[in-house]
Design an enzyme around this catalytic site. Structure first.
Site, PDB file in Angstrom:
ATOM      1  N   ASP A   1      33.949  51.213   5.343  1.00 24.15           N
ATOM      2  CA  ASP A   1      32.648  51.567   5.904  1.00 24.15           C
ATOM      3  C   ASP A   1      31.691  50.373   5.892  1.00 24.15           C
ATOM      4  O   ASP A   1      31.647  49.614   4.924  1.00 24.15           O
ATOM      5  CB  ASP A   1      32.038  52.707   5.069  1.00 24.15           C
ATOM      6  CG  ASP A   1      30.744  53.220   5.656  1.00 24.15           C
ATOM      7  OD1 ASP A   1      30.809  53.881   6.704  1.00 24.15           O
ATOM      8  OD2 ASP A   1      29.664  52.946   5.083  1.00 24.15           O
TER       9      ASP A   1
ATOM     10  N   GLU B   1      50.371  43.719  -1.770  1.00 25.52           N
ATOM     11  CA  GLU B   1      51.247  44.017  -2.910  1.00 25.52           C
ATOM     12  C   GLU B   1      51.979  45.337  -2.692  1.00 25.52           C
ATOM     13  O   GLU B   1      52.998  45.599  -3.313  1.00 25.52           O
ATOM     14  CB  GLU B   1      50.426  44.154  -4.199  1.00 25.52           C
ATOM     15  CG  GLU B   1      49.928  42.857  -4.762  1.00 25.52           C
ATOM     16  CD  GLU B   1      48.997  43.136  -5.928  1.00 25.52           C
ATOM     17  OE1 GLU B   1      49.153  44.161  -6.628  1.00 25.52           O
ATOM     18  OE2 GLU B   1      48.072  42.326  -6.115  1.00 25.52           O
TER      19      GLU B   1
HETATM   20  C1  NOJ Z   1      28.965  54.335   8.818  1.00 28.05           C
HETATM   21  C2  NOJ Z   1      29.418  55.751   8.760  1.00 28.05           C
HETATM   22  O1  NOJ Z   1      30.324  56.002   9.808  1.00 28.05           O
HETATM   23  C3  NOJ Z   1      28.171  56.602   8.844  1.00 28.05           C
HETATM   24  O2  NOJ Z   1      28.481  57.958   9.032  1.00 28.05           O
HETATM   25  C4  NOJ Z   1      27.356  56.379   7.595  1.00 28.05           C
HETATM   26  O3  NOJ Z   1      26.150  57.089   7.665  1.00 28.05           O
HETATM   27  C5  NOJ Z   1      27.043  54.895   7.422  1.00 28.05           C
HETATM   28  N1  NOJ Z   1      28.171  54.050   7.637  1.00 28.05           N
HETATM   29  C6  NOJ Z   1      26.544  54.634   6.019  1.00 28.05           C
HETATM   30  O4  NOJ Z   1      27.600  54.787   5.099  1.00 28.05           O
END
Ligand code: NOJ
Ligand code: CA
Length: 558
Positions: A221, A266
């Site tokens: 993310d 790994e």
């Molecule tokens: C991207 C994620 O897809 C989204 O849903 C989220 O709110 C933000 N990152 C923050 O983690």
């Protein structure tokens, strides 16, 4: 003690180590997929009950949005324990069982890791609140004194991506107004300090924890945001991401991914996928360079208007950006952060941008047109070289639910923007499985609660049950397309060749055996020569392809 070998023994063997190069990956938003225990919230029990549906759909892997314990201030992207399962979704034992059962039916599991920020309820942040300024506990985050008399002003003017200041002030343990901490998203999502070796070691351990449990890959993310300029300089709104940006796409983020890649290597055939919202192809290419991520999401494609020339340009740019490293492209039509594709393509302006959601929601939507185009877009997407994502409900043709009552909205974007931005709830509404009225089989009969977001009555016709066996349904189109994509060696990973075509028509070959034709012009297009028809997105008039439709043709002697 967990028997790790049993996970490996169950892992699907197909297509060798680089399975992810061709994979069709289903994005599963747990909260909205299926509710096994009747509390109105999707859960792992619900997923386990529908594994045969996923296997029958013909996908290779499932990416789960965050499934960890979370106060749900940002629908699970605020994690309080990276080594467990959100109680509303189930237990770690459920996850273990799910991974094993998924592997047994040939489905790999990708999980979401959120390294930029945790939850304010994470034990590290709680410890930081009770520790003193300058302590090792605070050094895992970005705590700073405020500016101005009494430190009443935030340390700098950075703005949260969800709206409002990116800093929140705490109260010190002695009750006095205290330091401020950085959160690029909601205040409940404090940013970790990636300059701190403890943070790096912790996340490597988290990767191993899930790889040891059988996870086949990680979706990372906000992958470009992790490292920050410790001087915390001001940033002008138009500063491009890159080395001179204080927190986006800085050069030092790459050493983190090199260390993650070493961990992944790994293990066998584990994939690292970056979520990176930067439009600069050259900078993006660095993330899939030697020893880094295996793939990155392709957001320019996801926001490209329904326009042949622009689509072709995005496709060419995507392939060019991946070419130097040999990384496969990824193709995504929608996800849990953007408007559903049927609605997007049914508007007079078919682009999308996160910053202009309220403008797009203000446009009229022609659902029939949007559905016709979404069917053609599906055939285009599934024919492109590389891996492809299907966001749950896309295979049913669900639309963006734009009329959710304000009091039911959950997205922090809606609240933090002072209702100026409608937020993302409309793409997160629970799936319709069966029956004629809500909850459409999302929850079991006799459930104690309604689905966590209301489902439109019109979804009766878009349930899995209603669409199954209906030749013209979106679901049967996806089933057919995914089955052909899997059985045709020319589809998935590989190369493509454009074939000259009329304005507004995209024609390309996959090897010598498959040709894809997409008609985005306003009039019917004559089909090029072919040996047979593999699949069409809609009704055909002999050799003429109607506007807003697509076909896969058999070429050569295959
Ligand atoms: C991207 C994620 O897809 C989204 O849903 C989220 O709110 C933000 N990152 C923050 O983690
Ligand atoms: Ca539930």
């Amino acid at each position: 003690m967990l028997d790790l070998r049993s996970h490996d023994a169950g892992r699907p063997a197909a297509a060798g180590d680089a399975w992810w190069r061709s994979a069709a990956i289903y994005q599963l938003y747990v909260r909205s997929f299926a509710d096994g225990n009747g509390d109105g919230i999707g859960d792992l029990g619900g997923v386990r009950e529908h594994l045969t549906y996923l296997a029958g759909l013909g996908i290779d892997a499932v990416w789960f949005n965050p499934w960890y314990p979370s106060p749900m201030s940002d629908a699970g992207y605020d994690i309080s324990d990276y080594r467990n399962i959100e109680p509303a979704f189930g237990t770690l034992a459920d996850a273990d069982a799910l991974i094993a059962e998924a592997h047994a039916v040939g489905i790999r599991i990708i999980i979401d890791v959120v390294p930029n920020h945790g939850s304010d309820q994470h034990p590290w942040f709680q410890a930081a609140l009770t520790a003193r300024a300058g302590s090792p506990e605070r050094a895992r985050f970005w705590f700073r004194p405020g500016r101005g008399p009494g430190g009443d002003l935030p340390p700098n003017g950075w703005q949260s991506i969800f709206g409002g200041p990116a800093w929140t002030r705490i109260t010190e343990p002695d009750g006095s107004p205290g330091e401020w901490y950085l959160h690029l998203f909601a205040p409940e999502q404090p940013d970790f300090n990636w300059a701190n070796p403890e943070v790096r070691a912790e996340f490597e351990a988290v990767l191993r924890f899930w790889f040891d449990r059988g996870a086949d890959g990680i979706r990372i993310d906000s992958a470009a945001l992790l490292t920050k300029d410790a001087a915390l300089p001001e940033v002008a709104p138009d500063t491009p991401p890159g080395p001179h940006h204080p927190y986006s796409d800085r050069d030092d983020v790459h050493e983190i991914y090199r260390s993650w890649r070493a961990v992944a290597d790994e293990y066998q055939s584990r994939v690292l996928i970056g979520e990176i919202w930067i439009p600069d192809a050259e900078r993006l290419a660095r993330y899939v360079g030697p020893g880094e991520l295996h793939t990155v999401f392709n957001f320019p494609y996801l926001s490209c208007p329904w326009d042949a020339a622009q689509l072709r340009e995005v496709i060419d740019n995507t392939l060019a950006l991946n070419a130097p490293s040999g990384a496969p492209a990824t193709w995504v039509l929608s996800n849990h952060d953007v408007d559903r594709i049927v609605s997007r393509l049914g508007r007079p302006d078919t682009a999308f941008s996160l910053q202009q959601r309220s403008y797009f929601h203000g446009l009229p939507v022609d659902l029939a047109l949007g559905t016709r185009r979404a069917r053609a877009a599906a055939l285009l997407t599934l024919a492109l070289p590389g891996s492809v994502y299907v966001y749950q409900g896309e295979e049913l043709g669900l639309w963006e639910v734009q009329d959710i009552a304000d009091r039911l909205r959950q997205d922090p974007i809606w609240y933090r923007s002072g209702a100026a931005d409608p937020g993302r709830d409309g793409s997160r509404v629970p799936l319709p499985w069966s029956g004629t009225e809500p909850p459409f089989g999302f929850s079991p009969a006799g459930a104690s609660a309604q689905p966590w977001l209301p489902q439109p009555g019109g979804w009766q016709e878009l349930s899995v049950e209603a669409e199954t066996g209906r030749a013209d349904s979106m679901l049967e189109l996806y089933r057919s397309a995914l089955a052909i994509r899997r059985s045709e060696p020319a589809l998935g990973d590989g190369t493509m060749t454009w074939v000259p075509a009329a304005d507004g028509v995209l024609v390309f070959d996959r090897g010598a055996t498959v040709r894809c034709v997409v008609n985005i012009s306003g009039q019917a297009a004559r089909l090029p020569e072919h040996a047979g028809l593999l699949l069409s997105s809609g009704p055909m008039d002999s050799e003429l392809l109607p506007p807003d439709s697509a076909v896969w043709l058999r070429t050569g002697n295959a």
